[in-house]
Design a protein around this motif. Structure first.
Motif, PDB file in Angstrom:
ATOM      1  N   ALA A 130       0.827  -1.200   0.000  1.00 35.80           N
ATOM      2  CA  ALA A 130       0.000   0.000   0.000  1.00 35.80           C
ATOM      3  C   ALA A 130       0.864   1.255   0.000  1.00 35.80           C
ATOM      4  N   HIS A 131       1.911   1.243   0.798  1.00 29.79           N
ATOM      5  CA  HIS A 131       2.846   2.362   0.816  1.00 29.79           C
ATOM      6  C   HIS A 131       3.512   2.527  -0.540  1.00 29.79           C
ATOM      7  N   LEU A 132       3.943   1.422  -1.081  1.00 30.30           N
ATOM      8  CA  LEU A 132       4.671   1.439  -2.344  1.00 30.30           C
ATOM      9  C   LEU A 132       3.824   1.985  -3.487  1.00 30.30           C
ATOM     10  N   MET A 133       2.536   1.718  -3.479  1.00 32.34           N
ATOM     11  CA  MET A 133       1.662   2.263  -4.524  1.00 32.34           C
ATOM     12  C   MET A 133       1.634   3.782  -4.475  1.00 32.34           C
ATOM     13  N   VAL A 134       1.521   4.352  -3.291  1.00 35.43           N
ATOM     14  CA  VAL A 134       1.512   5.813  -3.159  1.00 35.43           C
ATOM     15  C   VAL A 134       2.858   6.394  -3.579  1.00 35.43           C
ATOM     16  N   VAL A 135       3.931   5.745  -3.190  1.00 32.77           N
ATOM     17  CA  VAL A 135       5.267   6.220  -3.567  1.00 32.77           C
ATOM     18  C   VAL A 135       5.443   6.164  -5.082  1.00 32.77           C
ATOM     19  N   MET A 136       4.971   5.085  -5.715  1.00 32.38           N
ATOM     20  CA  MET A 136       5.102   4.969  -7.169  1.00 32.38           C
ATOM     21  C   MET A 136       4.268   6.027  -7.893  1.00 32.38           C
ATOM     22  N   ILE A 137       3.057   6.297  -7.419  1.00 33.71           N
ATOM     23  CA  ILE A 137       2.242   7.342  -8.039  1.00 33.71           C
ATOM     24  C   ILE A 137       2.941   8.683  -7.910  1.00 33.71           C
ATOM     25  N   PHE A 138       3.467   8.975  -6.734  1.00 35.34           N
ATOM     26  CA  PHE A 138       4.145  10.253  -6.512  1.00 35.34           C
ATOM     27  C   PHE A 138       5.358  10.401  -7.413  1.00 35.34           C
ATOM     28  N   TYR A 139       6.250   9.416  -7.388  1.00 38.48           N
ATOM     29  CA  TYR A 139       7.480   9.548  -8.162  1.00 38.48           C
ATOM     30  C   TYR A 139       7.243   9.477  -9.667  1.00 38.48           C
ATOM     31  N   SER A 140       6.315   8.639 -10.128  1.00 41.13           N
ATOM     32  CA  SER A 140       6.100   8.546 -11.573  1.00 41.13           C
ATOM     33  C   SER A 140       5.552   9.850 -12.135  1.00 41.13           C
ATOM     34  N   THR A 141       4.599  10.470 -11.452  1.00 39.83           N
ATOM     35  CA  THR A 141       4.092  11.752 -11.956  1.00 39.83           C
ATOM     36  C   THR A 141       5.126  12.844 -11.830  1.00 39.83           C
ATOM     37  N   CYS A 142       5.876  12.822 -10.751  1.00 46.10           N
ATOM     38  CA  CYS A 142       6.905  13.839 -10.551  1.00 46.10           C
ATOM     39  C   CYS A 142       8.020  13.716 -11.591  1.00 46.10           C
ATOM     40  N   ILE A 143       8.470  12.509 -11.826  1.00 49.96           N
ATOM     41  CA  ILE A 143       9.538  12.295 -12.812  1.00 49.96           C
ATOM     42  C   ILE A 143       9.049  12.641 -14.208  1.00 49.96           C
ATOM     43  N   TYR A 144       7.838  12.208 -14.546  1.00 50.04           N
ATOM     44  CA  TYR A 144       7.313  12.531 -15.876  1.00 50.04           C
ATOM     45  C   TYR A 144       7.179  14.041 -16.060  1.00 50.04           C
ATOM     46  N   MET A 202      -4.164  12.499  -0.490  1.00 49.67           N
ATOM     47  CA  MET A 202      -5.498  12.013  -0.140  1.00 49.67           C
ATOM     48  C   MET A 202      -5.512  10.498   0.051  1.00 49.67           C
ATOM     49  N   LEU A 203      -4.625   9.780  -0.591  1.00 44.63           N
ATOM     50  CA  LEU A 203      -4.587   8.332  -0.454  1.00 44.63           C
ATOM     51  C   LEU A 203      -4.035   7.871   0.892  1.00 44.63           C
ATOM     52  N   ASN A 204      -3.146   8.638   1.478  1.00 46.15           N
ATOM     53  CA  ASN A 204      -2.522   8.230   2.744  1.00 46.15           C
ATOM     54  C   ASN A 204      -3.523   7.960   3.863  1.00 46.15           C
ATOM     55  N   PRO A 205      -4.492   8.831   4.142  1.00 48.70           N
ATOM     56  CA  PRO A 205      -5.447   8.506   5.215  1.00 48.70           C
ATOM     57  C   PRO A 205      -6.256   7.246   4.930  1.00 48.70           C
ATOM     58  N   TYR A 206      -6.619   7.027   3.682  1.00 53.27           N
ATOM     59  CA  TYR A 206      -7.373   5.826   3.341  1.00 53.27           C
ATOM     60  C   TYR A 206      -6.541   4.572   3.565  1.00 53.27           C
ATOM     61  N   ILE A 207      -5.293   4.619   3.183  1.00 57.72           N
ATOM     62  CA  ILE A 207      -4.419   3.465   3.358  1.00 57.72           C
ATOM     63  C   ILE A 207      -4.256   3.148   4.837  1.00 57.72           C
ATOM     64  N   TYR A 208      -4.003   4.165   5.649  1.00 60.88           N
ATOM     65  CA  TYR A 208      -3.797   3.927   7.067  1.00 60.88           C
ATOM     66  C   TYR A 208      -5.086   3.547   7.784  1.00 60.88           C
ATOM     67  N   SER A 209      -6.210   4.144   7.397  1.00 61.45           N
ATOM     68  CA  SER A 209      -7.461   3.811   8.088  1.00 61.45           C
ATOM     69  C   SER A 209      -7.972   2.430   7.685  1.00 61.45           C
ATOM     70  N   LEU A 210      -7.753   2.013   6.452  1.00 59.24           N
ATOM     71  CA  LEU A 210      -8.181   0.683   6.044  1.00 59.24           C
ATOM     72  C   LEU A 210      -7.339  -0.407   6.685  1.00 59.24           C
ATOM     73  N   ARG A 211      -6.145  -0.081   7.108  1.00 59.32           N
ATOM     74  CA  ARG A 211      -5.281  -1.045   7.786  1.00 59.32           C
ATOM     75  C   ARG A 211      -5.620  -1.137   9.267  1.00 59.32           C
ATOM     76  N   ASN A 212      -6.422  -0.211   9.775  1.00 58.52           N
ATOM     77  CA  ASN A 212      -6.766  -0.160  11.185  1.00 58.52           C
ATOM     78  C   ASN A 212      -7.800  -1.235  11.518  1.00 58.52           C
ATOM     79  N   SER A 213      -7.578  -1.954  12.596  1.00 56.72           N
ATOM     80  CA  SER A 213      -8.509  -3.044  12.952  1.00 56.72           C
ATOM     81  C   SER A 213      -9.867  -2.510  13.393  1.00 56.72           C
TER      82      SER A 213
END
Length: 95
Positions: A40-54, A81-92
């Protein structure tokens, strides 16, 4: 051109160390849990870096003002906006 690939390399090396550490976890449920969090972390990092690099490495004549606005929106708003969803969906408690 130096800052973006430099930070990408630091991030890639740290994720490589994390993945190596995950492989050393003895239980398969522990590995599965760690990989799901890491992916989940890696997806956000890839979206960030791919758009930034492009956005910053592409030739100046390609795209226009509209594509710059869309790319800027992705790496400044969507990834945040994706970070809160990723962390809240991982919450028990949310589950």
């Amino acid at each position: 051109i130096i800052i973006i690939p430099g930070t990408l390399m630091i991030t890639a090396v740290s994720y490589g160390c994390i993945i190596i550490t995950i492989f050393h976890i003895p239980s398969s449920t522990g590995r599965k849990k760690a990989f799901s969090t890491c992916s989940a972390h890696l997806m956000v990092v890839m979206i960030f870096y791919s758009t930034c690099i492009y956005r910053y490495i592409r030739p100046a004549q390609r795209g226009g003002r509209d594509s710059d606005k869309i790319l800027s929106f992705f790496f400044s708003v969507v990834t945040q906006m994706l970070n809160p969803y990723i962390y809240s969906l991982r919450n028990s408690q949310v589950k």
